[in-house]
Write a protein that holds these residues in place. Sequence first.
Motif: not given
Length: 156
Positions: A3, A79, A82, A87, A89
């Motif tokens: 990500l 974003e 996330e 989320l 990485d």
Amino acid sequence: MTLSEIKSALTQVEEVKFTLPNGKQVPPHFHVTEVGNIQKHFIDCGGTIRKESVINFQLFTATDYDHRLSAEKLRSIIELSEEKLELEDLEIEVEYQDETIGKYGLEFQNGLFLLTITQTDCLAKDKCGIPQQKPKIRLSTLHAQENGCTPGSGCC
């Protein structure tokens, strides 16, 4: 590609282009219809319980041919995902509908996002009888080494 790596790559381009493993371009009017965290909890054929997690992007093309997803817009979608989904990485897996839904890995090269081939594999080869790949050797050198034979010596 993780990500954080896609977010970094998106700062290097204005236009987002995805290329399939066969070289064909995903039509430029694609949408990213889902960003998600896919968790897989399973048991392999050797009896080992495993867990895997990936970030999933789903690409979709419709008939809105003028649609274009900018790098900035995709970054903002990531974003938001996330933040709302918390989320991590993780590696990215991409789903794309061609003849059937395909699952691809993702790489970034020369300003293009490349969908890469993924494959299944046995995770317990030692427990389910799948032989390990044997080393490749030249038979002519093996025979000479074992018997001390040389061409024309009559030992063959």
